[in-house]
Design an enzyme around this catalytic site. Structure first.
Site, short mmCIF file in Angstrom:
data_model
loop_
_atom_site.label_atom_id
_atom_site.label_comp_id
_atom_site.label_asym_id
_atom_site.label_seq_id
_atom_site.Cartn_x
_atom_site.Cartn_y
_atom_site.Cartn_z
N SER A 162 -30.42 2.47 28.65
CA SER A 162 -29.00 2.80 28.48
C SER A 162 -28.30 1.69 27.71
O SER A 162 -28.50 0.50 28.01
CB SER A 162 -28.30 2.93 29.84
OG SER A 162 -28.84 3.99 30.55
N GLU A 245 -26.59 -6.15 48.12
CA GLU A 245 -25.38 -5.47 48.58
C GLU A 245 -24.34 -5.30 47.47
O GLU A 245 -23.50 -4.43 47.53
CB GLU A 245 -24.77 -6.19 49.78
CG GLU A 245 -24.22 -7.58 49.53
CD GLU A 245 -25.26 -8.67 49.73
OE1 GLU A 245 -26.45 -8.37 49.56
OE2 GLU A 245 -24.88 -9.81 50.03
N ASN A 367 -34.40 11.35 42.93
CA ASN A 367 -34.15 11.76 44.32
C ASN A 367 -35.42 12.20 45.03
O ASN A 367 -35.52 12.08 46.25
CB ASN A 367 -33.09 12.86 44.35
CG ASN A 367 -31.69 12.27 44.17
OD1 ASN A 367 -31.56 11.09 43.83
ND2 ASN A 367 -30.68 13.08 44.39
N GLU A 368 -36.41 12.72 44.25
CA GLU A 368 -37.68 13.08 44.91
C GLU A 368 -38.32 11.82 45.51
O GLU A 368 -38.80 11.83 46.64
CB GLU A 368 -38.66 13.72 43.91
CG GLU A 368 -38.27 15.12 43.43
CD GLU A 368 -37.23 15.09 42.31
OE1 GLU A 368 -36.89 13.98 41.83
OE2 GLU A 368 -36.74 16.17 41.94
C1 FAD Z 1 -28.74 8.53 32.64
C2 FAD Z 1 -30.02 7.75 32.70
C3 FAD Z 1 -29.99 6.40 32.44
C4 FAD Z 1 -31.17 5.65 32.46
N1 FAD Z 1 -31.09 4.34 32.12
C5 FAD Z 1 -32.22 3.60 32.10
C6 FAD Z 1 -32.16 2.23 31.71
O1 FAD Z 1 -31.10 1.69 31.37
N2 FAD Z 1 -33.30 1.52 31.68
C7 FAD Z 1 -34.49 2.06 32.04
O2 FAD Z 1 -35.47 1.33 32.03
N3 FAD Z 1 -34.60 3.36 32.42
C8 FAD Z 1 -33.48 4.15 32.45
N4 FAD Z 1 -33.55 5.48 32.80
C9 FAD Z 1 -34.86 6.08 33.07
C10 FAD Z 1 -35.07 6.40 34.54
O3 FAD Z 1 -35.18 5.23 35.29
C11 FAD Z 1 -36.33 7.28 34.64
O4 FAD Z 1 -36.02 8.51 33.99
C12 FAD Z 1 -36.72 7.55 36.08
O5 FAD Z 1 -37.22 6.37 36.65
C13 FAD Z 1 -37.77 8.66 36.19
O6 FAD Z 1 -38.87 8.37 35.39
P1 FAD Z 1 -39.45 9.45 34.34
O7 FAD Z 1 -38.32 9.95 33.51
O8 FAD Z 1 -40.61 8.80 33.66
O9 FAD Z 1 -39.98 10.67 35.21
P2 FAD Z 1 -41.34 10.77 36.00
O10 FAD Z 1 -41.59 9.52 36.76
O11 FAD Z 1 -42.39 11.22 35.05
O12 FAD Z 1 -41.01 11.92 37.01
C14 FAD Z 1 -40.86 13.29 36.60
C15 FAD Z 1 -40.50 14.10 37.85
O13 FAD Z 1 -41.59 14.02 38.81
C16 FAD Z 1 -41.08 13.55 40.06
N5 FAD Z 1 -42.06 12.70 40.73
C17 FAD Z 1 -42.74 11.67 40.16
N6 FAD Z 1 -43.54 11.09 41.10
C18 FAD Z 1 -43.34 11.78 42.26
C19 FAD Z 1 -43.86 11.66 43.58
N7 FAD Z 1 -44.73 10.72 43.91
N8 FAD Z 1 -43.42 12.55 44.50
C20 FAD Z 1 -42.51 13.51 44.21
N9 FAD Z 1 -41.98 13.67 42.96
C21 FAD Z 1 -42.39 12.82 42.02
C22 FAD Z 1 -39.84 12.75 39.70
O14 FAD Z 1 -38.99 12.62 40.81
C23 FAD Z 1 -39.26 13.58 38.58
O15 FAD Z 1 -38.52 14.66 39.07
C24 FAD Z 1 -32.41 6.26 32.79
C25 FAD Z 1 -32.44 7.64 33.06
C26 FAD Z 1 -31.27 8.38 33.01
C27 FAD Z 1 -31.36 9.86 33.29
#
Ligand code: FAD
Length: 390
Positions: A162, A245, A367-368
């Protein structure tokens, strides 16, 4: 839980309220994901810092006023009630600064904290990678030791950073020990985003603006003085303040209570304007429900604050809060869009808020994953079978 403020807290509240009333821009600033909006937000941060409202809980030497946790929450409530602009510095202030305070050297604190407080240098969080989001420990970006130059050489790619499109510095984890597994062998680095070998490629979001960026690292040299904490200890450093906190895990209720109040106002004005009967039939219940949920969140947060102020810890608040506020934010905005009906297409504030609220269940830990934590660590339910969920 004692909700009555002391005399000095009331004075603090009155001072904040008066300053905000006199200084909050009458018109919302342009989006911080545009060049003009970015500049306007940086100017706002400088103004806040000048009056010592940018980082109220920090030491005075770094532009703070050494406010207590209670005062911090009071300030946040006033801030959102006043309709003040979103904080372009929030990644630095809320995510990085607590770590610099806890793990940074004095030299790093003096070098980075003042310009973070004034908004002169804005930071981007470079944690997620294309294959490492929820499972952050599987990250692949590397750091190779360069003894001769006294530092490290970074390679790899980060994504979804971001504000990286306009930010000045980034912070992120890299694998510094290729033999180590998962959480071991990671190091926490700080780097200027205009360093040789870094390419920042903006990613357009739903509204078309470059709210995110991918960040590519090609033989980027980082001196030892920009390593945060001990080499190889990056995971512990990153997680040590995850429940801090003052961090986003205790997301201030002010923004949701302010949105709930605006929703009530919106209901009054749309009904007065003769909203469609379909909207008015169910709308009152939804408005009341969303307003009550915002108040519940406020009371729950004050409960946590009271516990922390008495020397307790965050306990389970982090994961429970995360699921609650992200779903509350969507409910508040969905209800507003229902009230607006077709007008929602042209009313930008609620519409922008709605599109952003949709990302709440994803960022800051999906949230998952939070539900897994609540299930396994709080409720003691059986652990997720290996390999499930992905
Ligand atoms: C508005 C926004 C701002 C962001 N800003 C930043 C930032 O500034 N810096 C940064 O580094 N990142 C940032 N992110 C990225 C964010 O941290 C990741 O999108 C997030 O951690 C999820 O990772 P992913 O997108 O790789 O999804 P994945 O990890 O691939 O997950 C995909 C789906 O599978 C589900 N899932 C995965 N593992 C499991 C499990 N074990 N059990 C159940 N469900 C599971 C997840 O909950 C999700 O619904 C941002 C994302 C958004 C949307």
């Amino acid at each position: 839980m004692d909700l009555s403020l002391s005399e000095s807290e009331l004075a603090f509240q009155a001072e904040a309220r008066a300053w905000l009333a006199a200084n909050v821009p009458a018109e919302p600033l342009p989006s911080m994901d545009t060049e003009a909006g970015w500049k306007a937000h940086q100017e706002w941060e400088a103004r806040l810092a000048e009056a010592r409202w940018a980082v109220v809980s920090w030491p005075r030497e770094y532009h703070g006023r050494e406010a207590s946790l209670v005062e911090w929450v009071v300030f946040e409530e006033e801030y959102y009630r006043a309709g003040a602009p979103g904080r372009v510095s929030q990644n630095g202030i809320f995510l990085l600064a607590p770590i610099i305070f806890d793990h940074g050297t004095r030299e790093q604190q003096d070098r980075f904290l003042p310009s973070m407080a004034t908004g002169e240098q804005v930071w981007a969080q470079c944690w997620s990678e294309p294959e490492a989001g929820s499972d952050l420990a599987s990250l692949r970006s590397t750091a190779r030791r360069d003894e001769a130059r006294g530092g490290w050489v970074l390679n790899g790619q980060k994504t979804w950073s971001s504000r990286a499109s306009f930010a000045h510095w980034g912070f992120g984890l890299f694998r510094s020990d290729p033999e180590a597994q998962r959480h071991a062998g990671l190091t926490y680095f700080l780097f200027p985003l205009d360093a040789d070998g870094i390419t920042v490629r903006p990613i357009a979001q739903l509204d078309g603006e470059a709210g995110f960026a991918e960040v590519f690292f090609e033989d980027v040299f980082v001196p030892d003085s920009d390593v945060l904490g001990a080499p190889g200890d990056g995971w512990r450093v990153a997680m040590s303040t995850a429940g801090n906190e003052r961090g986003l895990s205790l997301r201030s209720p002010g923004r949701f209570c302010a949105a709930a109040d605006r929703l009530v106002d919106l209901y009054r004005s749309t009904v007065a304007d003769g909203a469609t009967p379909a909207a008015t039939e169910t709308a009152p219940a939804h408005v009341v429900d969303a307003w009550l949920r915002a108040q519940s969140y406020r009371l729950y947060t004050w409960g946590t604050v009271t516990r922390l102020a008495a020397g307790g810890d965050m306990g389970t608040a982090g994961s429970v809060n995360k699921v609650f506020w992200s779903e509350l934010d969507i409910a508040l905005h969905e209800t507003a869009l229902d009230l607006l009906g077709a007008d929602a297409e042209v009313e930008s504030r609620w519409l922008d808020g709605y599109t952003f609220s949709l990302s709440g269940p994803i960022y800051a830990g999906t949230n998952e994953i939070q539900r897994n934590i609540v299930a396994e660590r709080i409720l003691g339910l059986p652990r997720e079978p290996k390999g499930a969920g992905r």
